[in-house]
Design a protein around this motif. Structure first.
Motif, PDB file in Angstrom:
ATOM      1  N   CYS A   1       0.827  -1.222   0.000  1.00  0.00           N
ATOM      2  CA  CYS A   1       0.000   0.000   0.000  1.00  0.00           C
ATOM      3  C   CYS A   1       0.853   1.260   0.000  1.00  0.00           C
ATOM      4  O   CYS A   1       0.356   2.345  -0.304  1.00  0.00           O
ATOM      5  N   GLY A   2       2.123   1.115   0.410  1.00  0.00           N
ATOM      6  CA  GLY A   2       3.002   2.269   0.499  1.00  0.00           C
ATOM      7  C   GLY A   2       2.648   3.193   1.645  1.00  0.00           C
ATOM      8  O   GLY A   2       2.823   4.404   1.536  1.00  0.00           O
ATOM      9  N   ASN A   3       2.135   2.642   2.734  1.00  0.00           N
ATOM     10  CA  ASN A   3       1.693   3.444   3.875  1.00  0.00           C
ATOM     11  C   ASN A   3       2.227   2.898   5.184  1.00  0.00           C
ATOM     12  O   ASN A   3       2.641   1.737   5.270  1.00  0.00           O
ATOM     13  N   GLU A   4       2.170   3.762   6.189  1.00  0.00           N
ATOM     14  CA  GLU A   4       2.491   3.380   7.566  1.00  0.00           C
ATOM     15  C   GLU A   4       1.431   4.010   8.458  1.00  0.00           C
ATOM     16  O   GLU A   4       1.026   5.153   8.235  1.00  0.00           O
ATOM     17  N   TRP A   5       0.959   3.273   9.428  1.00  0.00           N
ATOM     18  CA  TRP A   5      -0.092   3.749  10.321  1.00  0.00           C
ATOM     19  C   TRP A   5       0.378   3.624  11.766  1.00  0.00           C
ATOM     20  O   TRP A   5       1.025   2.635  12.125  1.00  0.00           O
ATOM     21  N   ASP A   6       0.044   4.619  12.580  1.00  0.00           N
ATOM     22  CA  ASP A   6       0.239   4.431  14.015  1.00  0.00           C
ATOM     23  C   ASP A   6      -1.083   3.886  14.542  1.00  0.00           C
ATOM     24  O   ASP A   6      -2.138   4.072  13.952  1.00  0.00           O
ATOM     25  N   LEU A   7      -1.015   3.171  15.620  1.00  0.00           N
ATOM     26  CA  LEU A   7      -2.190   2.482  16.143  1.00  0.00           C
ATOM     27  C   LEU A   7      -2.828   3.224  17.313  1.00  0.00           C
ATOM     28  O   LEU A   7      -3.427   2.612  18.187  1.00  0.00           O
ATOM     29  N   ALA A   8      -2.723   4.544  17.304  1.00  0.00           N
ATOM     30  CA  ALA A   8      -3.326   5.354  18.364  1.00  0.00           C
ATOM     31  C   ALA A   8      -4.832   5.131  18.426  1.00  0.00           C
ATOM     32  O   ALA A   8      -5.414   5.034  19.514  1.00  0.00           O
TER      33      ALA A   8
ATOM     34  N   GLU B   1      -9.173   4.736  21.127  1.00  0.00           N
ATOM     35  CA  GLU B   1     -10.612   4.690  20.875  1.00  0.00           C
ATOM     36  C   GLU B   1     -11.197   3.286  21.065  1.00  0.00           C
ATOM     37  O   GLU B   1     -12.222   3.113  21.705  1.00  0.00           O
ATOM     38  N   LEU B   2     -10.534   2.299  20.464  1.00  0.00           N
ATOM     39  CA  LEU B   2     -11.049   0.925  20.551  1.00  0.00           C
ATOM     40  C   LEU B   2     -10.594   0.211  21.816  1.00  0.00           C
ATOM     41  O   LEU B   2     -11.138  -0.826  22.163  1.00  0.00           O
TER      42      LEU B   2
ATOM     43  N   LEU C   1      -7.912  -1.616  22.505  1.00  0.00           N
ATOM     44  CA  LEU C   1      -7.548  -3.004  22.231  1.00  0.00           C
ATOM     45  C   LEU C   1      -6.292  -3.451  22.965  1.00  0.00           C
ATOM     46  O   LEU C   1      -6.035  -4.648  23.050  1.00  0.00           O
ATOM     47  N   GLY C   2      -5.508  -2.524  23.460  1.00  0.00           N
ATOM     48  CA  GLY C   2      -4.310  -2.883  24.216  1.00  0.00           C
ATOM     49  C   GLY C   2      -3.356  -3.749  23.411  1.00  0.00           C
ATOM     50  O   GLY C   2      -3.011  -3.434  22.285  1.00  0.00           O
ATOM     51  N   ASN C   3      -2.942  -4.871  24.001  1.00  0.00           N
ATOM     52  CA  ASN C   3      -1.954  -5.749  23.378  1.00  0.00           C
ATOM     53  C   ASN C   3      -2.436  -6.382  22.077  1.00  0.00           C
ATOM     54  O   ASN C   3      -1.636  -6.904  21.319  1.00  0.00           O
ATOM     55  N   GLN C   4      -3.724  -6.345  21.823  1.00  0.00           N
ATOM     56  CA  GLN C   4      -4.258  -6.946  20.601  1.00  0.00           C
ATOM     57  C   GLN C   4      -4.419  -5.936  19.466  1.00  0.00           C
ATOM     58  O   GLN C   4      -4.989  -6.248  18.433  1.00  0.00           O
ATOM     59  N   SER C   5      -3.905  -4.723  19.637  1.00  0.00           N
ATOM     60  CA  SER C   5      -4.103  -3.682  18.628  1.00  0.00           C
ATOM     61  C   SER C   5      -3.435  -4.036  17.299  1.00  0.00           C
ATOM     62  O   SER C   5      -4.028  -3.811  16.243  1.00  0.00           O
TER      63      SER C   5
END
Length: 118
Positions: free
Chosen positions: A29-36, A41-42, A44-48
């Motif tokens: 995809c040529g992208n990078e996402w942070d899991l904030a 919001e969700l 999810l903790g360790n399962q993010s």
């Protein structure tokens, strides 16, 4: 030697905030996402990371970089699933084999294992 005081065990506050938000990248995809969002919001903790990878696959048809699923497939019928850890994959294979009396293949990277119905 002097006796340590309470001041000796206090750590100074960091000068800059620590950003330990995990990131996930996808070269396709040529992208990078942070899991904030997944963390804040969700909640999810360790399962993010796992949840992001599953959502990414659901929306794009491929997993992000560094994620290789455990692929479980029945050798007799079209049933099969993908999992991100071996425990659920093996559980699915054992359950399917027990209920259908079919052999099930578990594959991950260069590893393959057959769960027999017997």
């Amino acid at each position: 030697m002097s006796t340590p005081s309470d001041d000796d065990f206090q750590t100074p506050p960091p000068t800059e905030p620590i950003d330990d938000t995990p990131t996930v990248s996808c070269s396709r995809c040529g992208n990078e996402w942070d899991l904030a969002y997944e963390l804040d919001e969700l909640q999810l903790g360790n399962q993010s990371v796992e949840q992001f990878a599953l959502d990414h696959h659901r929306h794009t048809g491929h997993f992000p970089d560094g994620v290789t699923p455990w692929v479980v497939s029945c050798r007799q019928c079209p049933d099969g699933e993908q999992f991100l850890s071996d425990g659920p994959a093996r559980r699915w294979a054992r359950t399917h084999a027990r209920h259908t009396r079919h052999d099930v293949a578990i594959e991950h990277v260069d590893e393959q294992h057959i769960v027999s119905h017997e």
